[in-house]
Design an enzyme around this catalytic site. Sequence first.
Site, PDB file in Angstrom:
ATOM      1  N   ASP A  22     -11.867 -11.445 -29.891  1.00  0.00           N
ATOM      2  CA  ASP A  22     -11.244 -10.769 -31.032  1.00  0.00           C
ATOM      3  C   ASP A  22     -12.119 -10.917 -32.279  1.00  0.00           C
ATOM      4  O   ASP A  22     -11.855 -10.290 -33.299  1.00  0.00           O
ATOM      5  CB  ASP A  22      -9.855 -11.354 -31.309  1.00  0.00           C
ATOM      6  CG  ASP A  22      -8.818 -10.799 -30.334  1.00  0.00           C
ATOM      7  OD1 ASP A  22      -9.110  -9.794 -29.662  1.00  0.00           O
ATOM      8  OD2 ASP A  22      -7.724 -11.382 -30.239  1.00  0.00           O
TER       9      ASP A  22
ATOM     10  N   ASP B 233      -4.038  -6.360 -21.456  1.00  0.00           N
ATOM     11  CA  ASP B 233      -4.086  -7.594 -22.242  1.00  0.00           C
ATOM     12  C   ASP B 233      -3.278  -8.704 -21.587  1.00  0.00           C
ATOM     13  O   ASP B 233      -2.446  -8.452 -20.707  1.00  0.00           O
ATOM     14  CB  ASP B 233      -3.548  -7.306 -23.653  1.00  0.00           C
ATOM     15  CG  ASP B 233      -4.296  -8.075 -24.724  1.00  0.00           C
ATOM     16  OD1 ASP B 233      -4.799  -9.167 -24.406  1.00  0.00           O
ATOM     17  OD2 ASP B 233      -4.359  -7.591 -25.860  1.00  0.00           O
TER      18      ASP B 233
ATOM     19  N   ASP C 192      -3.374   1.063 -29.390  1.00  0.00           N
ATOM     20  CA  ASP C 192      -3.151  -0.350 -29.059  1.00  0.00           C
ATOM     21  C   ASP C 192      -1.659  -0.676 -29.072  1.00  0.00           C
ATOM     22  O   ASP C 192      -0.796   0.204 -28.987  1.00  0.00           O
ATOM     23  CB  ASP C 192      -3.957  -1.215 -30.054  1.00  0.00           C
ATOM     24  CG  ASP C 192      -4.465  -2.505 -29.443  1.00  0.00           C
ATOM     25  OD1 ASP C 192      -3.646  -3.427 -29.263  1.00  0.00           O
ATOM     26  OD2 ASP C 192      -5.669  -2.596 -29.121  1.00  0.00           O
ATOM     27  N   ASP C 193      -1.349  -1.929 -29.175  1.00  0.00           N
ATOM     28  CA  ASP C 193       0.008  -2.474 -29.142  1.00  0.00           C
ATOM     29  C   ASP C 193       0.936  -1.760 -30.135  1.00  0.00           C
ATOM     30  O   ASP C 193       0.495  -1.338 -31.196  1.00  0.00           O
ATOM     31  CB  ASP C 193      -0.124  -3.966 -29.522  1.00  0.00           C
ATOM     32  CG  ASP C 193       1.092  -4.770 -29.157  1.00  0.00           C
ATOM     33  OD1 ASP C 193       2.077  -4.192 -28.684  1.00  0.00           O
ATOM     34  OD2 ASP C 193       1.036  -6.000 -29.341  1.00  0.00           O
TER      35      ASP C 193
HETATM   36  C1  GLA Z   1      -4.641  -9.211 -28.582  1.00  0.00           C
HETATM   37  C2  GLA Z   1      -5.934  -8.461 -28.470  1.00  0.00           C
HETATM   38  C3  GLA Z   1      -6.087  -7.544 -29.664  1.00  0.00           C
HETATM   39  C4  GLA Z   1      -4.896  -6.602 -29.754  1.00  0.00           C
HETATM   40  C5  GLA Z   1      -3.608  -7.409 -29.796  1.00  0.00           C
HETATM   41  C6  GLA Z   1      -2.383  -6.514 -29.708  1.00  0.00           C
HETATM   42  O1  GLA Z   1      -4.679 -10.119 -29.628  1.00  0.00           O
HETATM   43  O2  GLA Z   1      -7.016  -9.341 -28.352  1.00  0.00           O
HETATM   44  O3  GLA Z   1      -7.287  -6.803 -29.579  1.00  0.00           O
HETATM   45  O4  GLA Z   1      -4.883  -5.742 -28.646  1.00  0.00           O
HETATM   46  O5  GLA Z   1      -3.537  -8.325 -28.729  1.00  0.00           O
HETATM   47  O6  GLA Z   1      -1.205  -7.221 -29.810  1.00  0.00           O
END
Ligand code: GLA
Length: 679
Positions: free
Chosen positions: A503, A433, A317-318
Site C-alpha cells: 500500500d 483483497d 475499489d472498495d
Molecule cells: C486494502 C488495499 C487497498 C484498498 C483497501 C480497500 O487496504 O491494500 O489498496 O483496496 O484495502 O478497503
Amino acid sequence: MIECGTCLAIVSGKFQIGLKVEGDGKLRQLSFGPQRWEEDKAPEFFPSYGDGWIYEPALAAVHHDGNVSTDLRVVSWTSEGDRTVIHLKDAVYPFEVDLHFRAIPNLGVIESWSVIRNGESGTVRLDAYASASADLGDGPLFLTQFHGDWADEANLYEERLGPGLKVLDSKLAVRAHQFRAPWFLVSRGGPASETEGDCFAGSLGWSGSYRFSFEMLPKGGMRAIAGINPFGAAYHLEPGTSLETPRLVWAYSDQGTGELSRNLHTYVRENSLRDGNRVRAVLLNNWEATYFSFDEAKIISLFDGARDLGMELFLLDDGWFGEKHPRDGDWQGLGDWMVDPKKLPNGLGVLPASAMAKGLRFGLWFEPEMVNPKSALFEDHPDWVIRQPNREMELQRSQMILDLSNPEVEAFAYSVLDDVLRANPGITYVKWDCNRYVTQPGSYYLGSGRQSQLSVAYVQALYRIMDRVAAEHPHVEIMMCSGGGGRVDYRAMSCAHEVWPSDMTDPMRRIFIQWGFSYFFPAIAVANHVTRWGERPLKFCFDVAMSGRLGMDVDVDKFSPEEKAYCRSAIATYKSIRETVQLGELYRLESPYAGPRSALMYTHNGQAVAFVYARGGVEAAPLRLRGLSAEQAYNVRELGLENEPATAVTLTGSELMEQGLPIPAMAEFGSHVFAIVPA
Ligand code: GLA
C-alpha cells in the site's frame, strides 16, 4: 533425470541435485548445486524424526499406534519428462512419502514437494510435513530474507548463517506473510552479488503459514527445510488418505543474483503467472481518489479523465456494496455483496457499459473471504467465521475471516465472485483483497479434534476457489492484494496476473519495495501506481512506477492542465517502453541500499530501457549498463523530459557497459529514463 545404478541426478541447467540410495534403502544427497559429498559422508536427504535424526526433521509423524518415529527407505523411483518421483516407505509401517521434483529445462530451477500417504489402520498425526529438504553444504553461507510490515514490504536483510537454528516463518494462516515474504536467498562464500558467485533461491508456493529453517550441523553442513509451518498445525492424516505439500521452487546460479532473478522471472512467466507473456493495461484505481465516498456520477466522471490521459482500464475499489449495512467505511457491510442502492441506484452493469463506451475496460474490488460483524452475512451466519469458544472475538480492520474449511462457506465465497462476474461480463479485472490474518485460530466446522487442521484446510479451499474462478472466468485478470503485499507466493500467482506489492506508494520508499520484489517477480507481475502519497514530483512518481506495471490512483479531475499534460505524455512514454519493461530481462545496476542513487534496466529484443533515481543529491557519475551486445552501436535517448525531446547519443554496447553512460549530478527526486535502441 540422469540415472546410474543406485544414483540419480535431477538436473536443470547448471543446477543438479545428486542423490544415492544406500544398501539399506536410505536416501542420501551426493550434490546440491556446486557442493559435492564423498559417498561415505553424504547426508540424508529427507530426514525424519525419532529414529536417529536429532536435528530439525523434514517429517515427524505419530503413527496410529503412538510410535513417534519414522524410518523412510527408498522403494523405487520413476521419471517422465521433466518429472521425477522417489517413492519412500517406512521400513515397518504402511506409511509412504513420495518426493516429487520438476526440473525446468535449462533454467537452474527445480520444483520440489512431497506427498505423504497413510496406509495404516488408524490416523497418523503429522507434526512436521515439509515440502523440501536439502543440505546446502559448508559455508560461509549468507542468508537474505525479505522482511518488513504493512506499507514497508520486502526489505533485504542479509546475515551470515552461524551455529544454531535460524528460522524464517509466518503464523498468519490465510496469507503467506505480513512481516517476511515466503522467499529467501542463500549465497556461498560471501554476501550475495548481482554478477558473480554461487547463490540459491527458495520460494514456497503457499498462501498460508510457512517455515524455512537453516541449521548448522555439528559435523558440518547446513540443513535447509522448507514447507508449511507445522506450528499449531498438526495434520491428522486419516487412513487411506494423502497430503500433498506445496511446491518449493529452488533456483541456483553460479553467476550471482542477477542471473538467478532473470531465470526465476522466466520461470514465473511461463509456469506460474497467468498470461505471463501478454502485455498489461495502464490502470486507474479510484481508491485514493475517493475512498468509500463516491456515487455513479463520480465514478463515470473519472472515466473521461482516465481515457483522456491514455489509461486503458478502470478499477472500482472498495465501497460499492452493502444494502442493510452500506459499505460507507471499513466498519460495516463486508460480506454483503449486493450493490449499494444509494451509491449505485442503477446497479453495477452501467459502470462497465459506460467504461467500455469510453474505450476503457472495467475492474472491481472484492474481499470474498472476509466479513464485518456489522453485516447481514454475519447476522445470518455467526458460526461461519474463524473464532474460538470462550474468547472475545478479536477484530482487525473491524473484520473477521470466513472459515473456508467449511464447504458451505467455501461455496459462498466462490459464489461471491462467480455471481457478479457472470451477471456482468463487462468486468474483466478483479482486485482480490484479504485485509487481515488469523489471530485466534478456531473453526466451528472442524470439531474439537481437528482444530489444528484449520490453516491447511483454509488454504486448500482457497486454491479450489481461486482455480475455479480462473477456469470459469478466463477473460478476467486478477490482482492479488492482501493489505498490500501479503499474498505474494508463486501458487497464488498461478491464479493471478499480478500482485499489489504494497500500500506504500510514496516513490521514496517504493523504490526499495520494488527492488525487493524484483528478486522473485518479473516487472509484469508488480503493479505500481502513481499517487499523491508523499506529494513527490510527478515525474519522479511516474519514473519509479514505470519500471513495473504502471497505473494511477488519483483524482485526475483535481489535476491542473499542466499536470494532466505531463501525465498524458508520461503514459505515452510508458506505452512506448512497456513491452521491454514487462517482458524484458532485468539487470539491477545500482542498489538503493548502497547510496542515494539507484538504477535498473531491462533488455528485450535487442533494445533496452534504463531507470535512474536519486533519493538525495548525487554527484555526476557514469552508469554502467549490462546485458547489451558489446559490438553493437546504440542510440541512447532520454525519455519523459518535460521540454524538448533529448537528442540521442550513440555509443557501443561495450562503451555503455565498461565506461558507462554519463549521468549528470542529480538532486533529490531526480530521475532519468533512457531508451537504448540499436543505431
Ligand atoms: C486494502 C488495499 C487497498 C484498498 C483497501 C480497500 O487496504 O491494500 O489498496 O483496496 O484495502 O478497503
